[in-house]
Scaffold this active site. Structure first.
Site, PDB file in Angstrom:
ATOM      1  N   CYS A 130       0.846  -1.187   0.000  1.00 48.47           N
ATOM      2  CA  CYS A 130       0.000   0.000   0.000  1.00 48.47           C
ATOM      3  C   CYS A 130       0.883   1.240   0.000  1.00 48.47           C
ATOM      4  O   CYS A 130       0.722   2.150  -0.809  1.00 48.47           O
ATOM      5  CB  CYS A 130      -0.920  -0.016   1.215  1.00 48.47           C
ATOM      6  SG  CYS A 130      -2.011   1.408   1.305  1.00 48.47           S
ATOM      7  N   CYS A 212      -1.362   8.121   7.418  1.00 48.44           N
ATOM      8  CA  CYS A 212      -2.670   7.830   6.868  1.00 48.44           C
ATOM      9  C   CYS A 212      -3.601   7.362   7.979  1.00 48.44           C
ATOM     10  O   CYS A 212      -3.176   6.732   8.941  1.00 48.44           O
ATOM     11  CB  CYS A 212      -2.573   6.720   5.838  1.00 48.44           C
ATOM     12  SG  CYS A 212      -1.572   7.158   4.432  1.00 48.44           S
ATOM     13  N   CYS A 215      -3.656   3.659   9.318  1.00 46.48           N
ATOM     14  CA  CYS A 215      -2.430   3.107   9.887  1.00 46.48           C
ATOM     15  C   CYS A 215      -1.970   3.882  11.103  1.00 46.48           C
ATOM     16  O   CYS A 215      -0.871   3.686  11.597  1.00 46.48           O
ATOM     17  CB  CYS A 215      -1.326   3.096   8.839  1.00 46.48           C
ATOM     18  SG  CYS A 215      -1.842   2.259   7.341  1.00 46.48           S
ATOM     19  N   CYS A 238       8.103   3.943   6.248  1.00 45.39           N
ATOM     20  CA  CYS A 238       7.600   3.959   4.907  1.00 45.39           C
ATOM     21  C   CYS A 238       8.809   3.925   3.984  1.00 45.39           C
ATOM     22  O   CYS A 238       9.861   4.432   4.335  1.00 45.39           O
ATOM     23  CB  CYS A 238       6.921   5.292   4.722  1.00 45.39           C
ATOM     24  SG  CYS A 238       5.309   5.177   4.108  1.00 45.39           S
TER      25      CYS A 238
HETATM   26  S1  SF4 Z   1       0.514   5.050   5.580  1.00 48.74           S
HETATM   27 FE1  SF4 Z   1      -0.827   3.318   5.511  1.00 48.74          FE
HETATM   28  S2  SF4 Z   1      -2.406   3.788   4.020  1.00 48.74           S
HETATM   29 FE2  SF4 Z   1      -0.831   5.303   3.867  1.00 48.74          FE
HETATM   30  S3  SF4 Z   1       0.312   4.537   2.228  1.00 48.74           S
HETATM   31 FE3  SF4 Z   1       1.305   3.775   4.041  1.00 48.74          FE
HETATM   32  S4  SF4 Z   1       0.328   1.868   4.488  1.00 48.74           S
HETATM   33 FE4  SF4 Z   1      -0.856   2.819   2.915  1.00 48.74          FE
END
Ligand code: SF4
Ligand code: HEM
Ligand code: SF4
Lengths: 425, 552
Positions: A130, A212, A215, A238
């Site tokens: 994601c 987000c 999450c 991330c």
């Molecule tokens: S923070 Fe969560 S929803 Fe946003 S891109 Fe990353 S995994 Fe996906």
């Protein structure tokens, strides 16, 4: 500098090499964030520096520095499509307050989203992917355009960031600038107060590190602030904060956490959290609101923009919320003891009579011998802590008689039912 | 009778395999008794005073001789050579070993039997009139519908964890022989103005510590909507039945506390939603199931008339048997025969393996291979040619089952009591045996006529004492056993719960007390045609009370 350049600039290799990254890091007082950023923008990477900001709880400090150095520095915001509306409001508020004139949203590739995440639930099953389609991929063409990046990372934030310097050289020869590397949580707060910076609306509600919506969760007092991100998942970063070329800068060392939500054939991270005594109907997010609380605060909860679930205890009348069921992303049916069978009726009413198609989860005393019955009543997710039951699920050996005499839902017709019920209902 | 198709076979085999695995896990120690308990209960396996007890379902009380032989085989091989027929038309084995249970279940599976849902808080075996499909007074044979209910209720996912156990009884005849008003749901066949057949639905009856007579909740539910109606009741009960107190968890308490009108409103609202849905019974399916219960190929019989008076003179025991144990049949030249499991001085409802085998032979030879179990703990041969009655009698005599006492004072219902039951306060089988001996004299029994004595060893009322014309309840008083007497109970369409007549009696004094009641009745009855219960209704309790305790 107005717009980002379309052609990638030559990174300032020579100058860097001349100075040496070590020397560069030795030039500034630990807390001289403004000096670091100003030097980076004017001397190291003039016209070649950009910022990615999450517009999260701590972003205001870095953006305030940016505004002082050059309000036209490009600030990129990853509009993943998964943000809290509070965050989107906050982007506008900060832009205005700080006078930033070059904030740009980066969107995921729509085709990728449709292909890999048609239901919008990829975060749940595979957050790495994601993040990849919503963050890493969209950012890549942008990062290639700049020789250097400003980040808001701080040493205290997570274990992996303990040795963060002001300047870093990435493996593809770009420079990452971390003006706030030595700031502590208290420093950040003091800075915010000193400069009267607007707070992210969710900060007051206990969110310390905001990403987000699906999450992000509330962090407990004294807990690592980023513990609220990807809570329950063995995921800390991330892709974007790793090397720009995608290589993992530091291994993920956090121990795997045990997930208790069984859904679609696996234990997965649970975005929902238990409703707590003082929770606010207006601001709650990713909570299962007890049915009586919903009835008492219906207007406020319908106006609440966050994802919410509904908690149905035995004895609650699901028919009282029939008209509002679509408001909820999930309904949790409570089984206080496995012998209390009221939840089976609730589940059938929900899934069959009211055609509720989102998650229906069983919570409480959920055991292997009951799960097959729960499934037949329409329950499609199970919060399971009982170890033998977990094993039985994982090994796919539930004690089950898998042919049925009576119709209870449409899914099992026509297979497996009695001849007289082999009609489509 | 109903025959399993591949589906039923696969279902029972699946369940047997599942439970076998659970037993093996218990034997290996992987499961504790606590964890095993709910699993074994769902399969009819109780832990009793001395041993495990296995309860086997006899759906609506119907058995073939093949099945009866299998039960005999199980009694002989895995138990102590006998079995106990219960008021729920089931059979219980009192001494199986846990390690043998999987083998027993496989044996049962081979003759289309099982122990599923014979205990636990689920819908139990539906019981019905033992003369179903044979009785002259029947509107409709209830067995096809009972079979459909069996299928619908088997491992029902919504109704496997009810507040308490749930029992359904039905009768196709206006003369209730299935005690439907003392069940959670009672179904009585009815005809509407258009001549269609449907069901009167009675709800909230029960015995136990709070006996209640069922209340009429709907006077006509069309056959095709019966399952939808039952599901509506079950859903209301599952959602609103009390779960805070095990003793107040039966539907009778819900109906009593909320009132029939409230419950009726909820049920009808639910029915309005589910009616016409997936549970609607298509006529083809009713026909398909009904075909299994087609009457046997009766052969036209010569007009045989047995002169009972004459037979009574030359063979009094046979005469008594003809008098009491024969029920009229809808087919001319045929009769239904009750096989009494109440020999004088015996344990009510027990049959030895040899007797089961013999009865199976008799059924095969003279009764189209069919047997029934009655809620009064007897067996029935539903279809016997009148011309064969003597031969049947002789065969029963040879195996010790020719007692001609059906409906008489020695035909008692009696629970296992302290001899087997972990919950008992008092013995009940020895009490029944003692009363049986007291009234053994055939002339005396005949003089007394119809009189139902029912005995329970504790307030759970497994022995139906509340609905005995004379009920006997074992209680514990000051460390000793005491027996309380109730009078005036009736399980039929004139349903009534018996009233306690006064202080209890010690076991030794009980037979004398019963004799006093009987003597009082005989002295006060208007004629020999006035039965005990009729006389009681006319006279009230006063003369009986006075006879027992003297004047105040
Ligand atoms: S923070 Fe969560 S929803 Fe946003 S891109 Fe990353 S995994 Fe996906
Ligand atoms: C031997 C072990 C037995 C035990 C432990 C036992 C236990 C119980 C209990 C606890 C109840 C009360 C349930 C309630 O009202 O909620 C009950 C009811 C009943 N039992 Fe048993 N029982 C046993 C044997 C039997 C036997 C042998 C029969 C048949 C002869 C029987 C027939 C019944 C019936 C008909 C009821 C119904 C009462 C009602 O429906 O209200 N039981 N039993
Ligand atoms: S009435 Fe009591 S003693 Fe008798 S079998 Fe039932 S529970 Fe046991």
């Amino acid at each position: 500098m107005a717009l980002p350049k379309l052609a990638p600039a030559q990174p300032a290799h020579d100058k860097l090499r001349a100075l040496g990254i070590i020397a560069l890091n030795g030039m500034f007082d630990e807390m001289d964030a403004l000096g670091v950023l100003r030097y980076a923008a004017s001397d190291v990477l003039p016209g070649d520096l950009a910022i990615v900001s999450s517009f999260g709880a701590d972003s205001a400090v870095l953006l305030h520095l940016v505004a002082q150095v050059d309000p036209s520095l490009p600030v990129y915001f990853l509009e993943t499509g998964k943000h809290f509306t509070e965050t989107l409001d906050y982007v506008e508020a900060l832009k205005k307050h700080l006078g930033l004139i070059n904030v740009q949203a980066i969107y995921p590739n729509q085709a990728d989203v449709e292909r890999f995440d048609p239901a919008g639930t990829l975060w749940e099953t595979d957050p790495d992917s994601c993040c990849h389609i919503r963050k890493t991929e969209p950012l890549e063409p942008i990062t290639e355009q700049f020789g250097g990046w400003v980040t808001g990372r701080k040493r205290f934030q997570t274990v992996e960031r303990g040795v963060l310097p002001h300047f870093e050289l990435t493996s593809d020869d770009r420079i990452k600038v971390n003006p706030l590397a030595y700031f502590s949580d208290a420093d950040v707060n003091r800075y915010k107060i000193e400069h009267g910076l607007p707070e992210h609306p969710l900060f007051a509600k206990g969110y310390k590190s905001i990403g987000c919506a699906p999450c992000t969760s509330v962090v407990a007092e004294g807990e690592d602030p980023r513990a609220g991100r990807w809570r329950g998942l063995n995921k800390k970063e991330c892709g974007i904060h790793f090397d720009f070329n995608g290589a993992i800068a530091s291994p993920m060392t956090a121990p795997a956490t045990r997930h208790t939500l069984w859904k679609n054939g696996g234990f997965i991270a649970d975005p929902f959290h238990a409703w707590a005594e003082g929770d606010e109907p207006t601001g709650a997010s990713y909570k299962h609101v007890p049915l009586p609380v919903f009835l008492a605060n219906r207007e406020a909860i319908l106006a609440n923009p966050h994802p919410l679930g509904l908690l149905v205890a035995p004895g609650d009348r699901i028919e009282d919320v029939e008209a509002d069921l679509h408001r909820f992303a999930s309904v949790a049916i409570q089984f206080p003891g496995f012998t209390d069978g009221r939840g089976y009726s609730t589940a059938r009413l929900l899934s069959q009579r009211y055609q509720y198609a989102n998650e229906i989860r069983a919570i409480g005393d959920v055991l292997q011998d009951q799960i097959p019955l729960m499934r037949r009543c329409g329950i499609n997710a199970f919060v399971v802590t009982h170890e033998p039951t977990r094993q039985a699920l994982i090994e796919n050996r539930l004690p089950e008689v898998n042919i049925f005499y009576q119709p209870v839902g449409t899914a099992e017709i026509p297979v497996g039912t009695r001849p007289f019920l082999r009609r489509v209902s | 009778m109903y025959r399993y198709d591949e589906f039923d076979e696969a279902f029972v085999a699946g369940r047997t395999a599942q439970f076998t695995d659970q037993i093996n896990r218990r034997l290996s120690g992987e499961l504790s008794e606590d964890q095993f308990r709910p699993l074994r209960l769902m399969n009819g396996l109780y832990l009793q005073l001395h041993a495990y007890m296995l309860r086997i379902a006899v759906p609506y009380g119907t058995l073939s001789s093949r099945q009866m032989r299998k039960l005999a085989h199980i009694a002989r091989t895995y138990d102590r050579g006998y079995g106990h027929f219960t008021t729920r038309q089931n059979i219980q084995f009192n001494w199986p070993k846990l390690k043998d249970v999987p083998a027993i279940l496989r044996e049962l599976g081979s003759v289309e039997m099982h122990s599923i849902q014979t205990s636990g808080n689920c819908i139990r075996n539906t019981t019905t009139d033992q003369f179903a499909g044979a009785a002259a007074d029947e509107i409709i044979d209830p067995r096809p519908v009972a079979e459909i209910i069996r299928q619908w209720s088997s491992l029902h996912p919504e109704f496997s964890y009810l507040p308490r156990k749930f029992k359904i009884a039905m009768t196709g005849s206006p003369n209730d022989r299935a005690a439907i008003r003392f069940h959670d749901i009672g179904l009585q066949a009815a005809t509407n103005a258009a001549g269609d057949i449907g069901w009167e639905v009675w709800v909230g009856g029960g015995l136990g510590r709070t006996p209640m007579i069922g209340k009429l909740i709907n006077s006509f539910v069309p056959n095709e909507h019966l399952l939808a109606y039952l599901e509506s009741i079950m859903r209301v009960y599952n959602r609103y039945g009390r779960r805070d107190n095990k003793f107040k968890a039966r539907i009778k308490i819900l109906v009593h506390e909320e009132g029939l009108e409230t419950i009726k409103g909820q049920v009808e609202a639910e029915f309005a939603e589910v009616r016409g849905g997936v549970l609607t019974l298509p006529q083809e399916e009713v026909d398909r199931i009904t075909a299994y219960f087609a009457p046997p190929q009766f052969t036209p019989q010569p007009a045989t008339k047995i002169d009972v008076a004459y037979q009574s003179i030359i063979d009094p025991a046979y005469g008594r048997w003809l008098d009491n144990n024969i029920n009229s049949h809808r087919e001319p030249g045929y009769a239904s025969v009750t096989i009494s499991l109440k020999p004088i001085g015996g344990a009510p409802g027990d049959a030895t393996a040899q007797q089961m085998d013999d009865v199976a032979d008799i059924a095969e030879r003279y009764a189209f291979d069919e047997l029934r179990v009655t809620h009064e703990q007897n067996l029935v041969l539903p279809h016997v040619a009148v011309a064969d009655l003597r031969a049947v009698y002789d065969a029963l005599l040879a195996t010790g089952l020719a007692e001609g006492n059906t409906g008489l004072i020695t035909d008692m219902i009696c629970c296992p009591g302290l001899d087997f039951c972990a919950l008992a306060n008092a013995r009940s089988i020895p009490i029944a045996q003692e009363i049986s001996r007291t009234f053994a004299e055939p002339k005396r029994q005949a003089e007394i006529g119809d009189l139902k004595i029912k005995i329970s060893g504790c307030i759970n009322a497994c022995g139906h004492h509340h609905v005995g014309h004379i009920g006997i309840l074992g209680v514990e008083k000051k460390g000793g056993e005491l027996y309380q007497i109730t009078l005036g109970g009736d399980a039929t369409q004139q349903a009534a719960v018996g009233k306690i007549i006064g202080p209890g009696f010690e076991a030794e004094k009980l037979p004398k007390a019963i004799e006093t009641l009987v003597d009082t009745y005989i002295a006060k009855r208007e004629s020999a045609d006035e039965t005990f219960i009729q006389a009681y209704r006319r006279l009230g309790e006063a003369p009986f009370k006075e006879a027992l305790y003297g004047t105040a």
